[in-house]
Design a protein around this motif. Structure first.
Motif, PDB file in Angstrom:
ATOM      1  N   PHE A   1      16.561 -12.004  21.300  1.00 39.02           N
ATOM      2  CA  PHE A   1      16.666 -11.877  22.746  1.00 39.02           C
ATOM      3  C   PHE A   1      16.813 -10.424  23.196  1.00 39.02           C
ATOM      4  N   TRP A   2      17.775  -9.701  22.652  1.00 37.44           N
ATOM      5  CA  TRP A   2      18.048  -8.338  23.118  1.00 37.44           C
ATOM      6  C   TRP A   2      16.885  -7.397  22.823  1.00 37.44           C
ATOM      7  N   PRO A   3      16.294  -7.410  21.604  1.00 38.09           N
ATOM      8  CA  PRO A   3      15.122  -6.560  21.379  1.00 38.09           C
ATOM      9  C   PRO A   3      13.947  -6.917  22.300  1.00 38.09           C
ATOM     10  N   VAL A   4      13.700  -8.207  22.520  1.00 40.13           N
ATOM     11  CA  VAL A   4      12.589  -8.631  23.370  1.00 40.13           C
ATOM     12  C   VAL A   4      12.846  -8.243  24.829  1.00 40.13           C
ATOM     13  N   LEU A   5      14.071  -8.343  25.265  1.00 40.71           N
ATOM     14  CA  LEU A   5      14.409  -7.932  26.629  1.00 40.71           C
ATOM     15  C   LEU A   5      14.035  -6.458  26.840  1.00 40.71           C
ATOM     16  N   HIS A   6      14.311  -5.638  25.844  1.00 42.89           N
ATOM     17  CA  HIS A   6      13.973  -4.217  25.934  1.00 42.89           C
ATOM     18  C   HIS A   6      12.462  -3.996  25.792  1.00 42.89           C
TER      19      HIS A   6
ATOM     20  N   PRO B   1      16.068  -0.532  30.012  1.00 43.25           N
ATOM     21  CA  PRO B   1      15.517   0.763  29.611  1.00 43.25           C
ATOM     22  C   PRO B   1      15.825   1.149  28.164  1.00 43.25           C
ATOM     23  N   ARG B   2      16.742   0.408  27.542  1.00 46.89           N
ATOM     24  CA  ARG B   2      17.093   0.680  26.143  1.00 46.89           C
ATOM     25  C   ARG B   2      17.505  -0.633  25.497  1.00 46.89           C
ATOM     26  N   LEU B   3      17.552  -0.622  24.173  1.00 45.89           N
ATOM     27  CA  LEU B   3      18.004  -1.795  23.441  1.00 45.89           C
ATOM     28  C   LEU B   3      19.513  -1.933  23.618  1.00 45.89           C
ATOM     29  N   MET B   4      19.907  -3.050  24.186  1.00 52.71           N
ATOM     30  CA  MET B   4      21.327  -3.300  24.417  1.00 52.71           C
ATOM     31  C   MET B   4      21.895  -4.165  23.305  1.00 52.71           C
ATOM     32  N   LYS B   5      23.204  -4.038  23.102  1.00 54.78           N
ATOM     33  CA  LYS B   5      23.924  -4.878  22.153  1.00 54.78           C
ATOM     34  C   LYS B   5      24.488  -6.074  22.920  1.00 54.78           C
ATOM     35  N   PRO B   6      24.697  -7.191  22.235  1.00 56.09           N
ATOM     36  CA  PRO B   6      25.312  -8.334  22.912  1.00 56.09           C
ATOM     37  C   PRO B   6      26.633  -7.977  23.605  1.00 56.09           C
ATOM     38  N   SER B   7      27.396  -7.059  23.029  1.00 57.42           N
ATOM     39  CA  SER B   7      28.683  -6.676  23.631  1.00 57.42           C
ATOM     40  C   SER B   7      28.517  -5.932  24.954  1.00 57.42           C
ATOM     41  N   GLU B   8      27.293  -5.511  25.266  1.00 63.36           N
ATOM     42  CA  GLU B   8      27.012  -4.804  26.522  1.00 63.36           C
ATOM     43  C   GLU B   8      26.428  -5.727  27.584  1.00 63.36           C
ATOM     44  N   GLN B   9      26.556  -7.040  27.390  1.00 66.68           N
ATOM     45  CA  GLN B   9      25.913  -8.012  28.279  1.00 66.68           C
ATOM     46  C   GLN B   9      26.274  -7.836  29.749  1.00 66.68           C
ATOM     47  N   GLY B  10      27.458  -7.342  30.047  1.00 69.63           N
ATOM     48  CA  GLY B  10      27.864  -7.143  31.440  1.00 69.63           C
ATOM     49  C   GLY B  10      26.993  -6.148  32.175  1.00 69.63           C
ATOM     50  N   GLU B  11      26.360  -5.224  31.448  1.00 70.18           N
ATOM     51  CA  GLU B  11      25.468  -4.240  32.072  1.00 70.18           C
ATOM     52  C   GLU B  11      24.211  -4.880  32.659  1.00 70.18           C
ATOM     53  N   LEU B  12      23.877  -6.078  32.203  1.00 72.54           N
ATOM     54  CA  LEU B  12      22.680  -6.745  32.726  1.00 72.54           C
ATOM     55  C   LEU B  12      22.730  -6.890  34.240  1.00 72.54           C
ATOM     56  N   LEU B  13      23.919  -7.108  34.777  1.00 72.31           N
ATOM     57  CA  LEU B  13      24.047  -7.299  36.226  1.00 72.31           C
ATOM     58  C   LEU B  13      23.513  -6.093  36.992  1.00 72.31           C
ATOM     59  N   SER B  14      23.648  -4.882  36.430  1.00 71.95           N
ATOM     60  CA  SER B  14      23.158  -3.684  37.114  1.00 71.95           C
ATOM     61  C   SER B  14      21.638  -3.656  37.175  1.00 71.95           C
ATOM     62  N   TYR B  15      20.967  -4.454  36.345  1.00 68.34           N
ATOM     63  CA  TYR B  15      19.502  -4.558  36.363  1.00 68.34           C
ATOM     64  C   TYR B  15      19.033  -5.798  37.128  1.00 68.34           C
ATOM     65  N   GLY B  16      19.968  -6.507  37.756  1.00 68.25           N
ATOM     66  CA  GLY B  16      19.611  -7.726  38.486  1.00 68.25           C
ATOM     67  C   GLY B  16      19.364  -8.911  37.571  1.00 68.25           C
TER      68      GLY B  16
ATOM     69  N   ASN C   1      12.378 -19.693  15.442  1.00 69.48           N
ATOM     70  CA  ASN C   1      11.113 -19.866  16.165  1.00 69.48           C
ATOM     71  C   ASN C   1      10.115 -18.839  15.641  1.00 69.48           C
ATOM     72  N   ALA C   2       9.671 -19.031  14.402  1.00 73.26           N
ATOM     73  CA  ALA C   2       8.887 -18.022  13.693  1.00 73.26           C
ATOM     74  C   ALA C   2       7.455 -17.879  14.189  1.00 73.26           C
ATOM     75  N   HIS C   3       6.905 -18.877  14.891  1.00 72.51           N
ATOM     76  CA  HIS C   3       5.516 -18.716  15.324  1.00 72.51           C
ATOM     77  C   HIS C   3       5.372 -17.800  16.542  1.00 72.51           C
ATOM     78  N   TRP C   4       6.484 -17.367  17.119  1.00 69.91           N
ATOM     79  CA  TRP C   4       6.465 -16.330  18.155  1.00 69.91           C
ATOM     80  C   TRP C   4       7.041 -15.061  17.534  1.00 69.91           C
ATOM     81  N   THR C   5       6.284 -13.979  17.581  1.00 69.70           N
ATOM     82  CA  THR C   5       6.798 -12.694  17.098  1.00 69.70           C
ATOM     83  C   THR C   5       7.528 -11.995  18.239  1.00 69.70           C
ATOM     84  N   ALA C   6       8.271 -10.959  17.914  1.00 74.93           N
ATOM     85  CA  ALA C   6       8.935 -10.184  18.964  1.00 74.93           C
ATOM     86  C   ALA C   6       7.892  -9.639  19.935  1.00 74.93           C
ATOM     87  N   ALA C   7       6.750  -9.196  19.419  1.00 79.79           N
ATOM     88  CA  ALA C   7       5.703  -8.625  20.282  1.00 79.79           C
ATOM     89  C   ALA C   7       5.113  -9.682  21.217  1.00 79.79           C
ATOM     90  N   THR C   8       4.819 -10.892  20.705  1.00 81.59           N
ATOM     91  CA  THR C   8       4.232 -11.906  21.584  1.00 81.59           C
ATOM     92  C   THR C   8       5.265 -12.439  22.577  1.00 81.59           C
TER      93      THR C   8
END
Length: 166
Positions: free
Chosen positions: A36-41, A47-62, A144-151
């Motif tokens: 989830f976090w790598p794909v979100l980035h 704008p950067r790869l976030m860690k799960p512990s930084e989840q509260g910052e998501l609110l600043s991105y809407g 869910n191996a049939h979906w890659t991070a890129a796809t």
């Protein structure tokens, strides 16, 4: 597992249910193999790869995070059909209250089970909840191996573009 939510988000991401590591840490999508976090980035939501512990910052991105079912399990297939249906009902009420532009259910199988839409495919759905549009995304679990991070990032990126255009 506390939600990361606010009124009027651009996108409210909705996981299936907390995994055991997520429940133990209090951070969404905390299992190291979850993409989830790598794909979100990669998709441009952050704008950067976030860690799960930084989840509260998501609110600043809407952005926010919730789950269809609150009960933590080792695997999503441990959930009952009734839990999915009740989760869909509670999620709908939450979305009506919070009014995000998009509800993005991370896992089309969970979307189908929660909303009784057996033919749903990945992508935007016809269903709306109040004024909120709905998008079914691939599940970023390492299982869910049939979906890659890129796809997955391509599909998440389609949602990002739709959310920005609104």
């Amino acid at each position: 597992m506390p939600d990361v939510v606010a009124d009027g988000l651009h996108v409210l991401f909705c996981g299936i249910n907390p995994g055991l590591m997520t429940a133990a840490t209090g951070h969404h999508f905390a299992r190291p193999g979850n993409r989830f976090w790598p794909v979100l980035h990669l998709s441009g939501f952050t704008p950067r790869l976030m860690k799960p512990s930084e989840q509260g910052e998501l609110l600043s991105y809407g952005l926010g995070i919730t789950n269809v079912v609150a009960r933590a399990t080792a695997r999503a297939d441990e959930l009952s059909a009734e839990e999915y249906v009740e989760g869909g009902r509670l999620l709908s009420a939450k979305v009506e209250r919070l009014r995000p532009r998009w509800l993005a259910v991370v896992g089309v199988t969970a979307y189908r089970a929660a909303f009784g839409d057996r033919k749903a495919q990945i992508g935007p759905q016809e269903r709306t909840i109040g004024a909120s549009r709905v998008w079914a995304l691939p599940n970023p679990s390492g299982l869910n191996a049939h979906w890659t991070a890129a796809t997955m990032a391509e599909e998440f990126g389609r949602l990002r573009e739709a959310a920005q255009a609104q």
